[in-house]
Motif scaffolding. Structure first.
Motif, PDB file in Angstrom:
ATOM      1  N   TYR A  10      10.099   3.759   5.308  1.00 32.48           N
ATOM      2  CA  TYR A  10       8.723   3.547   5.732  1.00 32.48           C
ATOM      3  C   TYR A  10       7.962   4.844   5.544  1.00 32.48           C
ATOM      4  O   TYR A  10       8.533   5.924   5.631  1.00 32.48           O
ATOM      5  CB  TYR A  10       8.673   3.146   7.218  1.00 32.48           C
ATOM      6  CG  TYR A  10       9.493   1.923   7.515  1.00 32.48           C
ATOM      7  CD1 TYR A  10       8.921   0.658   7.443  1.00 32.48           C
ATOM      8  CD2 TYR A  10      10.838   2.020   7.851  1.00 32.48           C
ATOM      9  CE1 TYR A  10       9.662  -0.478   7.701  1.00 32.48           C
ATOM     10  CE2 TYR A  10      11.582   0.889   8.114  1.00 32.48           C
ATOM     11  CZ  TYR A  10      11.006  -0.350   8.038  1.00 32.48           C
ATOM     12  OH  TYR A  10      11.745  -1.480   8.282  1.00 32.48           O
ATOM     13  N   ASP A  12       5.541   7.553   6.929  1.00 30.27           N
ATOM     14  CA  ASP A  12       4.964   8.099   8.152  1.00 30.27           C
ATOM     15  C   ASP A  12       3.450   8.036   7.963  1.00 30.27           C
ATOM     16  O   ASP A  12       2.921   8.611   7.012  1.00 30.27           O
ATOM     17  CB  ASP A  12       5.443   9.543   8.335  1.00 30.27           C
ATOM     18  CG  ASP A  12       4.896  10.240   9.568  1.00 30.27           C
ATOM     19  OD1 ASP A  12       3.715  10.017   9.924  1.00 30.27           O
ATOM     20  OD2 ASP A  12       5.637  11.037  10.157  1.00 30.27           O
ATOM     21  N   ARG A  21      14.629   4.034   9.493  1.00 33.07           N
ATOM     22  CA  ARG A  21      14.824   3.885  10.937  1.00 33.07           C
ATOM     23  C   ARG A  21      15.872   4.862  11.436  1.00 33.07           C
ATOM     24  O   ARG A  21      15.811   5.323  12.565  1.00 33.07           O
ATOM     25  CB  ARG A  21      15.221   2.456  11.285  1.00 33.07           C
ATOM     26  CG  ARG A  21      14.074   1.492  11.101  1.00 33.07           C
ATOM     27  CD  ARG A  21      14.459   0.119  11.522  1.00 33.07           C
ATOM     28  NE  ARG A  21      15.526  -0.361  10.621  1.00 33.07           N
ATOM     29  CZ  ARG A  21      15.976  -1.573  10.594  1.00 33.07           C
ATOM     30  NH1 ARG A  21      15.501  -2.476  11.405  1.00 33.07           N
ATOM     31  NH2 ARG A  21      16.918  -1.929   9.748  1.00 33.07           N
ATOM     32  N   ALA A  24      14.191   8.642  11.101  1.00 34.98           N
ATOM     33  CA  ALA A  24      12.955   8.875  11.865  1.00 34.98           C
ATOM     34  C   ALA A  24      13.272   9.599  13.174  1.00 34.98           C
ATOM     35  O   ALA A  24      14.215   9.247  13.875  1.00 34.98           O
ATOM     36  CB  ALA A  24      12.255   7.556  12.147  1.00 34.98           C
ATOM     37  N   GLU A  27       9.316   6.822  16.948  1.00 39.80           N
ATOM     38  CA  GLU A  27       8.675   5.571  16.539  1.00 39.80           C
ATOM     39  C   GLU A  27       7.669   5.173  17.608  1.00 39.80           C
ATOM     40  O   GLU A  27       7.736   5.624  18.747  1.00 39.80           O
ATOM     41  CB  GLU A  27       9.695   4.471  16.306  1.00 39.80           C
ATOM     42  CG  GLU A  27      10.480   4.060  17.523  1.00 39.80           C
ATOM     43  CD  GLU A  27      11.506   2.992  17.202  1.00 39.80           C
ATOM     44  OE1 GLU A  27      11.358   1.876  17.726  1.00 39.80           O
ATOM     45  OE2 GLU A  27      12.446   3.275  16.445  1.00 39.80           O
ATOM     46  N   GLN A  29       4.952   1.688  18.770  1.00 38.72           N
ATOM     47  CA  GLN A  29       4.480   0.317  18.579  1.00 38.72           C
ATOM     48  C   GLN A  29       2.960   0.312  18.649  1.00 38.72           C
ATOM     49  O   GLN A  29       2.378   0.965  19.510  1.00 38.72           O
ATOM     50  CB  GLN A  29       5.018  -0.590  19.689  1.00 38.72           C
ATOM     51  CG  GLN A  29       6.520  -0.730  19.710  1.00 38.72           C
ATOM     52  CD  GLN A  29       7.012  -1.660  18.636  1.00 38.72           C
ATOM     53  OE1 GLN A  29       6.394  -2.659  18.321  1.00 38.72           O
ATOM     54  NE2 GLN A  29       8.156  -1.327  18.055  1.00 38.72           N
ATOM     55  N   THR A  34       5.931  -1.712  14.331  1.00 36.86           N
ATOM     56  CA  THR A  34       6.612  -0.453  14.600  1.00 36.86           C
ATOM     57  C   THR A  34       6.303   0.525  13.482  1.00 36.86           C
ATOM     58  O   THR A  34       6.408   0.186  12.302  1.00 36.86           O
ATOM     59  CB  THR A  34       8.136  -0.658  14.695  1.00 36.86           C
ATOM     60  OG1 THR A  34       8.404  -1.620  15.715  1.00 36.86           O
ATOM     61  CG2 THR A  34       8.842   0.650  15.032  1.00 36.86           C
ATOM     62  N   TYR A  35       5.921   1.729  13.864  1.00 33.29           N
ATOM     63  CA  TYR A  35       5.642   2.806  12.922  1.00 33.29           C
ATOM     64  C   TYR A  35       6.656   3.909  13.164  1.00 33.29           C
ATOM     65  O   TYR A  35       6.975   4.222  14.310  1.00 33.29           O
ATOM     66  CB  TYR A  35       4.206   3.319  13.108  1.00 33.29           C
ATOM     67  CG  TYR A  35       3.193   2.244  12.796  1.00 33.29           C
ATOM     68  CD1 TYR A  35       2.714   2.077  11.507  1.00 33.29           C
ATOM     69  CD2 TYR A  35       2.750   1.365  13.782  1.00 33.29           C
ATOM     70  CE1 TYR A  35       1.816   1.065  11.205  1.00 33.29           C
ATOM     71  CE2 TYR A  35       1.849   0.351  13.486  1.00 33.29           C
ATOM     72  CZ  TYR A  35       1.385   0.210  12.193  1.00 33.29           C
ATOM     73  OH  TYR A  35       0.501  -0.790  11.891  1.00 33.29           O
ATOM     74  N   TYR A  36       7.163   4.490  12.086  1.00 33.94           N
ATOM     75  CA  TYR A  36       8.202   5.502  12.166  1.00 33.94           C
ATOM     76  C   TYR A  36       7.644   6.852  11.728  1.00 33.94           C
ATOM     77  O   TYR A  36       6.808   6.928  10.832  1.00 33.94           O
ATOM     78  CB  TYR A  36       9.380   5.104  11.272  1.00 33.94           C
ATOM     79  CG  TYR A  36      10.008   3.805  11.720  1.00 33.94           C
ATOM     80  CD1 TYR A  36      10.950   3.794  12.738  1.00 33.94           C
ATOM     81  CD2 TYR A  36       9.630   2.592  11.152  1.00 33.94           C
ATOM     82  CE1 TYR A  36      11.514   2.596  13.168  1.00 33.94           C
ATOM     83  CE2 TYR A  36      10.188   1.397  11.579  1.00 33.94           C
ATOM     84  CZ  TYR A  36      11.130   1.409  12.588  1.00 33.94           C
ATOM     85  OH  TYR A  36      11.673   0.224  13.019  1.00 33.94           O
ATOM     86  N   LYS A  43       3.949  11.553  15.648  1.00 36.34           N
ATOM     87  CA  LYS A  43       3.825  10.440  16.594  1.00 36.34           C
ATOM     88  C   LYS A  43       2.685  10.705  17.577  1.00 36.34           C
ATOM     89  O   LYS A  43       1.876   9.828  17.862  1.00 36.34           O
ATOM     90  CB  LYS A  43       5.129  10.231  17.351  1.00 36.34           C
ATOM     91  CG  LYS A  43       5.024   9.131  18.386  1.00 36.34           C
ATOM     92  CD  LYS A  43       6.259   9.029  19.244  1.00 36.34           C
ATOM     93  CE  LYS A  43       6.029   7.947  20.286  1.00 36.34           C
ATOM     94  NZ  LYS A  43       6.978   8.014  21.373  1.00 36.34           N
ATOM     95  N   ARG A  60       3.576   0.206   7.298  1.00 34.95           N
ATOM     96  CA  ARG A  60       4.954  -0.239   7.106  1.00 34.95           C
ATOM     97  C   ARG A  60       5.111  -0.687   5.658  1.00 34.95           C
ATOM     98  O   ARG A  60       5.029  -1.841   5.340  1.00 34.95           O
ATOM     99  CB  ARG A  60       5.295  -1.386   8.039  1.00 34.95           C
ATOM    100  CG  ARG A  60       5.353  -0.936   9.486  1.00 34.95           C
ATOM    101  CD  ARG A  60       5.912  -2.010  10.326  1.00 34.95           C
ATOM    102  NE  ARG A  60       7.317  -2.182   9.929  1.00 34.95           N
ATOM    103  CZ  ARG A  60       8.158  -2.984  10.529  1.00 34.95           C
ATOM    104  NH1 ARG A  60       7.761  -3.706  11.533  1.00 34.95           N
ATOM    105  NH2 ARG A  60       9.400  -3.099  10.133  1.00 34.95           N
TER     106      ARG A  60
END
Length: 64
Positions: A10, A12, A21, A24, A27, A29, A34-36, A43, A60
């Motif tokens: 994914y 960033d 996943r 990362a 993460e 929501q 879901t963003y990594y 973040k 994503r």
């Protein structure tokens, strides 16, 4: 026997780095997705203003 399995990656949404996943660091929501992130600082920036980073695009993105 080795398996030729590519881990889904994914982008960033803050810095553009590709992460999985597994790789990362963090993460988050947002609107059911879901963003990594590669780092906690990415973040944190995302959570302050998610729309700045995703706008109308999806963060994503599966990378081949």
């Amino acid at each position: 026997m080795k398996h030729d399995h590519k881990e889904e990656t994914y982008k960033d949404p803050v810095c553009g780095m590709e992460v999985s996943r597994i790789s990362a660091i963090a993460e988050s929501q947002y609107h059911g997705k879901t963003y990594y992130f590669c780092a906690g600082v990415c973040k944190e920036a995302f959570e302050v203003d998610p729309e700045r980073y995703i706008g109308h695009n999806t963060a994503r993105i599966r990378m081949s």
